[in-house]
Design an enzyme around this catalytic site. Structure first.
Site, mmCIF file in Angstrom:
data_model
loop_
_atom_site.group_PDB
_atom_site.id
_atom_site.type_symbol
_atom_site.label_atom_id
_atom_site.label_comp_id
_atom_site.label_asym_id
_atom_site.label_seq_id
_atom_site.Cartn_x
_atom_site.Cartn_y
_atom_site.Cartn_z
ATOM 1 N N ASP A 1 -29.877 -3.573 11.563
ATOM 2 C CA ASP A 1 -30.287 -3.976 13.214
ATOM 3 C C ASP A 1 -31.042 -5.256 12.815
ATOM 4 O O ASP A 1 -30.305 -6.092 11.759
ATOM 5 C CB ASP A 1 -31.942 -3.073 12.689
ATOM 6 C CG ASP A 1 -32.042 -4.242 14.419
ATOM 7 O OD1 ASP A 1 -31.210 -3.844 15.438
ATOM 8 O OD2 ASP A 1 -33.793 -3.859 14.331
ATOM 9 N N LEU A 2 -30.822 -6.113 13.566
ATOM 10 C CA LEU A 2 -31.070 -8.136 13.355
ATOM 11 C C LEU A 2 -32.237 -8.217 13.770
ATOM 12 O O LEU A 2 -32.970 -9.185 13.048
ATOM 13 C CB LEU A 2 -29.942 -8.280 15.095
ATOM 14 C CG LEU A 2 -29.999 -9.482 14.950
ATOM 15 C CD1 LEU A 2 -29.262 -10.684 13.337
ATOM 16 C CD2 LEU A 2 -29.620 -10.437 15.955
ATOM 17 N N ASP A 3 -32.784 -8.693 15.089
ATOM 18 C CA ASP A 3 -33.780 -9.288 14.893
ATOM 19 C C ASP A 3 -35.140 -7.987 14.462
ATOM 20 O O ASP A 3 -35.387 -6.681 14.549
ATOM 21 C CB ASP A 3 -34.812 -9.093 16.886
ATOM 22 C CG ASP A 3 -33.424 -9.773 17.563
ATOM 23 O OD1 ASP A 3 -32.962 -10.709 16.774
ATOM 24 O OD2 ASP A 3 -33.181 -9.393 18.532
ATOM 25 N N THR B 1 -36.584 -13.100 14.479
ATOM 26 C CA THR B 1 -36.102 -13.777 15.834
ATOM 27 C C THR B 1 -37.523 -12.628 16.756
ATOM 28 O O THR B 1 -37.695 -13.320 18.168
ATOM 29 C CB THR B 1 -34.995 -13.834 16.390
ATOM 30 O OG1 THR B 1 -34.532 -12.524 15.690
ATOM 31 C CG2 THR B 1 -34.219 -15.133 15.787
ATOM 32 N N LYS C 1 -39.373 -2.812 20.818
ATOM 33 C CA LYS C 1 -38.117 -3.011 19.673
ATOM 34 C C LYS C 1 -37.039 -1.984 19.055
ATOM 35 O O LYS C 1 -37.705 -0.597 19.873
ATOM 36 C CB LYS C 1 -39.184 -3.093 18.798
ATOM 37 C CG LYS C 1 -39.938 -3.920 17.941
ATOM 38 C CD LYS C 1 -40.640 -4.076 16.628
ATOM 39 C CE LYS C 1 -41.570 -5.081 16.409
ATOM 40 N NZ LYS C 1 -42.007 -4.347 14.650
ATOM 41 N N GLY C 2 -35.890 -2.229 19.954
ATOM 42 C CA GLY C 2 -34.591 -1.389 19.406
ATOM 43 C C GLY C 2 -34.362 -1.578 21.070
ATOM 44 O O GLY C 2 -33.105 -0.476 21.145
ATOM 45 N N VAL C 3 -35.050 -1.776 21.800
ATOM 46 C CA VAL C 3 -34.915 -1.575 23.356
ATOM 47 C C VAL C 3 -33.713 -2.791 24.046
ATOM 48 O O VAL C 3 -34.188 -3.678 24.107
ATOM 49 C CB VAL C 3 -36.395 -1.115 24.103
ATOM 50 C CG1 VAL C 3 -36.515 -0.431 24.887
ATOM 51 C CG2 VAL C 3 -37.206 0.489 23.269
ATOM 52 N N ARG D 1 -32.160 -4.857 27.243
ATOM 53 C CA ARG D 1 -33.225 -5.760 27.570
ATOM 54 C C ARG D 1 -33.555 -5.459 29.490
ATOM 55 O O ARG D 1 -34.721 -5.386 29.785
ATOM 56 C CB ARG D 1 -32.046 -7.419 27.482
ATOM 57 C CG ARG D 1 -32.793 -9.043 28.772
ATOM 58 C CD ARG D 1 -31.630 -9.277 28.575
ATOM 59 N NE ARG D 1 -31.054 -9.779 27.573
ATOM 60 C CZ ARG D 1 -29.721 -10.867 27.599
ATOM 61 N NH1 ARG D 1 -29.591 -10.676 28.735
ATOM 62 N NH2 ARG D 1 -29.279 -10.777 26.642
ATOM 63 N N SER E 1 -26.869 -3.865 16.690
ATOM 64 C CA SER E 1 -28.233 -4.337 17.082
ATOM 65 C C SER E 1 -27.686 -4.322 18.778
ATOM 66 O O SER E 1 -27.122 -4.837 19.628
ATOM 67 C CB SER E 1 -27.806 -5.869 17.131
ATOM 68 O OG SER E 1 -29.091 -6.550 17.676
ATOM 69 N N ALA E 2 -29.072 -4.387 19.070
ATOM 70 C CA ALA E 2 -29.242 -4.126 21.120
ATOM 71 C C ALA E 2 -29.003 -5.394 21.962
ATOM 72 O O ALA E 2 -29.282 -5.541 22.451
ATOM 73 C CB ALA E 2 -30.344 -3.914 21.474
ATOM 74 N N SER E 3 -29.635 -6.461 20.989
ATOM 75 C CA SER E 3 -29.120 -8.150 21.263
ATOM 76 C C SER E 3 -27.550 -8.365 21.259
ATOM 77 O O SER E 3 -26.839 -8.051 20.676
ATOM 78 C CB SER E 3 -29.582 -8.463 19.888
ATOM 79 O OG SER E 3 -29.362 -10.806 20.040
ATOM 80 N N LYS E 4 -27.902 -9.244 22.471
ATOM 81 C CA LYS E 4 -26.715 -9.589 23.196
ATOM 82 C C LYS E 4 -26.437 -10.358 22.537
ATOM 83 O O LYS E 4 -25.413 -11.654 22.965
ATOM 84 C CB LYS E 4 -26.396 -9.506 25.106
ATOM 85 C CG LYS E 4 -26.450 -8.321 25.291
ATOM 86 C CD LYS E 4 -26.258 -8.157 26.730
ATOM 87 C CE LYS E 4 -26.127 -6.960 27.930
ATOM 88 N NZ LYS E 4 -25.870 -6.580 29.270
ATOM 89 N N ASN E 5 -27.168 -11.514 21.739
ATOM 90 C CA ASN E 5 -27.136 -12.484 21.450
ATOM 91 C C ASN E 5 -26.891 -12.195 19.924
ATOM 92 O O ASN E 5 -26.623 -13.280 18.936
ATOM 93 C CB ASN E 5 -28.073 -13.735 21.252
ATOM 94 C CG ASN E 5 -28.718 -14.055 22.839
ATOM 95 O OD1 ASN E 5 -27.895 -13.838 23.852
ATOM 96 N ND2 ASN E 5 -29.551 -13.151 23.555
ATOM 97 N N LYS F 1 -31.005 2.609 22.183
ATOM 98 C CA LYS F 1 -31.509 3.422 20.804
ATOM 99 C C LYS F 1 -32.917 3.917 21.792
ATOM 100 O O LYS F 1 -33.419 3.382 22.756
ATOM 101 C CB LYS F 1 -32.020 2.755 19.684
ATOM 102 C CG LYS F 1 -31.341 1.917 18.837
ATOM 103 C CD LYS F 1 -31.119 0.927 17.384
ATOM 104 C CE LYS F 1 -29.954 -0.155 17.963
ATOM 105 N NZ LYS F 1 -31.082 -1.595 16.682
ATOM 106 N N GLU G 1 -33.942 -0.998 9.594
ATOM 107 C CA GLU G 1 -34.495 -0.789 11.409
ATOM 108 C C GLU G 1 -35.338 -1.069 10.877
ATOM 109 O O GLU G 1 -35.741 -0.774 10.079
ATOM 110 C CB GLU G 1 -33.914 0.655 11.641
ATOM 111 C CG GLU G 1 -32.741 0.401 13.185
ATOM 112 C CD GLU G 1 -33.123 0.103 14.404
ATOM 113 O OE1 GLU G 1 -34.027 -0.739 14.461
ATOM 114 O OE2 GLU G 1 -32.321 -0.201 14.452
ATOM 115 N N ASP G 2 -36.610 -2.119 11.897
ATOM 116 C CA ASP G 2 -37.107 -2.148 11.964
ATOM 117 C C ASP G 2 -38.309 -1.256 12.857
ATOM 118 O O ASP G 2 -39.788 -1.738 13.070
ATOM 119 C CB ASP G 2 -37.694 -3.550 12.478
ATOM 120 C CG ASP G 2 -37.305 -4.106 13.387
ATOM 121 O OD1 ASP G 2 -36.720 -3.593 13.892
ATOM 122 O OD2 ASP G 2 -38.379 -5.187 14.377
#
Length: 218
Positions: free
Chosen positions: A9-11, A17, A45-47, A49, A114-118, A145, A169-170
């Site tokens: 995962d990223l964030d 971040t 977290k992990g959800v 946007r 990651s769920a992040s689009k960035n 997720k 994962e966090d």
């Protein structure tokens, strides 16, 4: 040594971040008259946007048109991007580069899930894009997720069996997604919160080479 696929995962796992997501959501929530606390933020977290905005509106018991939701989603992301515009390798969490380097040296597959689009710009700004063999982010998946889609796509990109994959994962949702995918789940954070994970570490500095080698050879 066996070859495994390690999915990160990223964030909150690779980079610090997550705090910027909180600040951006908190500012939007404040404008909407909603008190948004760090405890509320844990639920995001992990959800995705979109789902995050829905949860915040539910906290404030607010209804909104799709037009307003779209406007607020753009506003939040613009705010978040302003925070991460100048990030660099100092945002990488302790021990992460050591683990990435060890996995790369031993020719394991390394995937971002990651769920992040960035995700891509963050990897570029922190100069770690070269570690990753594949990236699956919020632009690539339909289901958030704990749906395992993001991790299953990562396994598919590596032509690997999910049972041969290990996920860092966090978030509770992320751990649940890894478990549903029949992957080994490693929680990074609070053991009480991430109790569904197969293993939990406070951070990557607590993960040593012997642990990784044992995972690979089990």
């Amino acid at each position: 040594m066996n070859t495994k696929t390690f999915i990160f995962d990223l964030d909150g796992v690779i980079v610090d971040t997550a705090k910027y997501h909180f600040l951006a959501w908190q500012r939007l929530a404040s404008q909407l008259g909603i008190e948004f606390t760090p405890e509320h933020n844990e639920e995001l977290k992990g959800v995705s946007r979109v789902k995050s905005l829905e949860l915040i509106l539910a906290i404030g018991n607010l209804e909104a048109s799709q037009e307003d939701k779209n406007k607020w989603l753009i506003q939040k992301n613009t705010e978040y991007l302003s925070y991460i515009d100048d990030i660099d390798q100092s945002e990488i969490l302790p021990g992460v580069l050591f683990v990435l380097g060890y996995l790369k040296k031993n020719k394991h597959n390394i995937v971002l899930g990651s769920a992040s689009k960035n995700a891509r710009p963050i990897l570029e700004k922190t100069n770690i894009m070269h570690y990753f063999d594949a990236i699956v982010d919020g632009n690539d998946v339909t289901n958030a997720k704990p749906d395992p889609e993001v991790f299953l796509q990562g396994a598919k990109k590596m032509n690997d069996n999910p049972k041969n994959c290990i996920v860092f994962e966090d978030s509770v949702a992320g751990i649940q997604a890894a478990n549903i995918a029949n992957m080994i789940s490693i929680g990074i954070g609070d053991k009480e919160v991430l109790q569904e994970a197969n293993f939990v570490f406070p951070d990557f500095t607590h993960i040593d080479i012997n642990f990784i080698d044992n995972l690979v050879n089990r």
